[in-house]
Design a protein around this motif. Sequence first.
Motif, PDB file in Angstrom:
ATOM      1  N   MET A   1       1.081  -1.346   0.360  1.00 27.69           N
ATOM      2  CA  MET A   1      -0.232   0.312   0.377  1.00 27.69           C
ATOM      3  C   MET A   1       0.864   1.194  -0.195  1.00 27.69           C
ATOM      4  O   MET A   1       1.689   1.299   0.398  1.00 27.69           O
ATOM      5  N   LYS A   2       0.409   2.330  -0.155  1.00 25.53           N
ATOM      6  CA  LYS A   2       1.316   3.518  -0.093  1.00 25.53           C
ATOM      7  C   LYS A   2      -0.240   4.420  -0.073  1.00 25.53           C
ATOM      8  O   LYS A   2      -1.003   4.845  -0.644  1.00 25.53           O
ATOM      9  N   VAL A   3       0.171   5.033   1.327  1.00 26.27           N
ATOM     10  CA  VAL A   3      -0.608   5.398   2.137  1.00 26.27           C
ATOM     11  C   VAL A   3      -0.029   7.083   2.586  1.00 26.27           C
ATOM     12  O   VAL A   3       0.706   7.162   3.447  1.00 26.27           O
ATOM     13  N   LEU A   4      -0.795   8.142   2.286  1.00 22.17           N
ATOM     14  CA  LEU A   4      -0.276   9.381   2.984  1.00 22.17           C
ATOM     15  C   LEU A   4      -1.240  10.100   4.386  1.00 22.17           C
ATOM     16  O   LEU A   4      -2.400  10.581   3.652  1.00 22.17           O
ATOM     17  N   LEU A   5      -0.895  10.720   5.007  1.00 24.37           N
ATOM     18  CA  LEU A   5      -2.388   9.836   6.744  1.00 24.37           C
ATOM     19  C   LEU A   5      -1.590  11.272   7.227  1.00 24.37           C
ATOM     20  O   LEU A   5      -1.087  11.664   7.999  1.00 24.37           O
ATOM     21  N   ILE A   6      -2.476  12.892   7.074  1.00 22.92           N
ATOM     22  CA  ILE A   6      -2.144  14.166   7.480  1.00 22.92           C
ATOM     23  C   ILE A   6      -2.412  14.057   8.456  1.00 22.92           C
ATOM     24  O   ILE A   6      -3.824  14.066   8.554  1.00 22.92           O
ATOM     25  N   SER A   7      -2.449  14.992   9.669  1.00 22.31           N
ATOM     26  CA  SER A   7      -3.003  15.429  10.789  1.00 22.31           C
ATOM     27  C   SER A   7      -3.810  16.179  10.764  1.00 22.31           C
ATOM     28  O   SER A   7      -5.533  16.292  10.711  1.00 22.31           O
ATOM     29  N   ASN A   8      -3.486  17.222  10.112  1.00 21.88           N
ATOM     30  CA  ASN A   8      -4.572  18.812   9.925  1.00 21.88           C
ATOM     31  C   ASN A   8      -3.854  19.010   8.826  1.00 21.88           C
ATOM     32  O   ASN A   8      -3.241  19.138   8.333  1.00 21.88           O
ATOM     33  N   SER A   9      -5.060  19.297   8.075  1.00 23.01           N
ATOM     34  CA  SER A   9      -5.430  20.539   6.232  1.00 23.01           C
ATOM     35  C   SER A   9      -5.018  21.716   6.376  1.00 23.01           C
ATOM     36  O   SER A   9      -3.859  21.927   5.805  1.00 23.01           O
ATOM     37  N   THR A  10      -4.430  22.658   7.133  1.00 21.46           N
ATOM     38  CA  THR A  10      -3.913  24.187   7.366  1.00 21.46           C
ATOM     39  C   THR A  10      -3.052  24.331   8.876  1.00 21.46           C
ATOM     40  O   THR A  10      -3.986  24.372   9.768  1.00 21.46           O
ATOM     41  N   PHE A 197       1.983  10.921   8.610  1.00 21.24           N
ATOM     42  CA  PHE A 197       2.369   9.438   8.280  1.00 21.24           C
ATOM     43  C   PHE A 197       1.922   9.182   6.963  1.00 21.24           C
ATOM     44  O   PHE A 197       1.086   9.282   6.242  1.00 21.24           O
ATOM     45  N   LEU A 198       3.540   8.456   6.541  1.00 17.13           N
ATOM     46  CA  LEU A 198       3.677   7.871   5.545  1.00 17.13           C
ATOM     47  C   LEU A 198       3.864   6.146   5.597  1.00 17.13           C
ATOM     48  O   LEU A 198       4.418   5.525   6.028  1.00 17.13           O
ATOM     49  N   LEU A 199       2.784   5.411   4.498  1.00 14.58           N
ATOM     50  CA  LEU A 199       2.780   4.106   4.604  1.00 14.58           C
ATOM     51  C   LEU A 199       3.441   4.013   3.590  1.00 14.58           C
ATOM     52  O   LEU A 199       2.287   3.991   1.876  1.00 14.58           O
ATOM     53  N   GLU A 200       4.874   3.196   3.321  1.00 11.90           N
ATOM     54  CA  GLU A 200       5.495   2.743   1.588  1.00 11.90           C
ATOM     55  C   GLU A 200       6.692   1.464   1.617  1.00 11.90           C
ATOM     56  O   GLU A 200       6.695   1.646   1.875  1.00 11.90           O
ATOM     57  N   ASN A 201       5.912   1.039   0.488  1.00 14.86           N
ATOM     58  CA  ASN A 201       6.539  -0.235   1.098  1.00 14.86           C
ATOM     59  C   ASN A 201       6.682  -1.470   1.967  1.00 14.86           C
ATOM     60  O   ASN A 201       7.562  -1.961   2.382  1.00 14.86           O
ATOM     61  N   ASN A 202       5.844  -1.315   3.259  1.00 16.44           N
ATOM     62  CA  ASN A 202       5.323  -1.760   4.299  1.00 16.44           C
ATOM     63  C   ASN A 202       6.387  -0.931   5.553  1.00 16.44           C
ATOM     64  O   ASN A 202       6.587  -1.441   5.824  1.00 16.44           O
ATOM     65  N   GLN A 203       7.001   0.305   4.547  1.00 17.50           N
ATOM     66  CA  GLN A 203       7.113   1.094   6.076  1.00 17.50           C
ATOM     67  C   GLN A 203       6.739   1.956   6.846  1.00 17.50           C
ATOM     68  O   GLN A 203       6.048   2.961   5.507  1.00 17.50           O
TER      69      GLN A 203
END
Length: 235
Positions: A1-10, A197-203
Amino acid sequence: MKVLLISNSTMPGEPYLDYPKYEIQKFLGKKPVTAVFIPYAAVTFSFDTYCEKVEERFVEIGHHIRGIHTFDKPAEAIKNAKAIVVGGGNTWQLARMLNDQKLMEAIAQKVKSGTPYIGWSAGSNITCPTLRTTNDMPITDPKGFDCMNLIPFQINPHYLDENPEGHGGETREQRISEFIEINPSVYVAGLREGTMFLLENNQLGLIGDKTCRIFKKGEQAIELSEGDDFNFLLE
């Protein structure tokens, strides 16, 4: 999976979605992408208005979005999406609409197959096993607390260490302590504003200049920084 999870927009004093835009650009790559954007967490303004705000920032970094509400067949739009972006707002409303449209599982399967996913605030909450560590009011029945379970731990976006001045209620840490008391096997990550958080290549890694506070029942809460190992949260 390739996931970018951001706390807040601004961040205070900045334009909407400004601080994470270059991380979004890096995440999506140099080739222009038109992502399917899900504006369902918007409550007090229209989906079209939300799309305009997000598109303005995406154009700056060479990409585009199209609101899922403009498709005649939302499930088909998810199936064909090159990337999926889910904005913040009210998590309960977001979950309700995704469940009404039968899109929660469809998005999860699409992302698990490798389609990039970006979410902020509520859009990060719904990647967790459940929405039960969100901060907002349950303004509607979400038709179930289960979410996409893309990650096996819980995120608390906008994590604050202190209560606002003059507020005598529970701190965020006390709220999370209640959650882990009832859910002793689950980690909760207090994701401070300005981080993601960045989840990429199981890291799994943290991006940002603030620490992330990690909670689990029976363990002392810990602070981890960018560059630290977060992969234990995926176990």
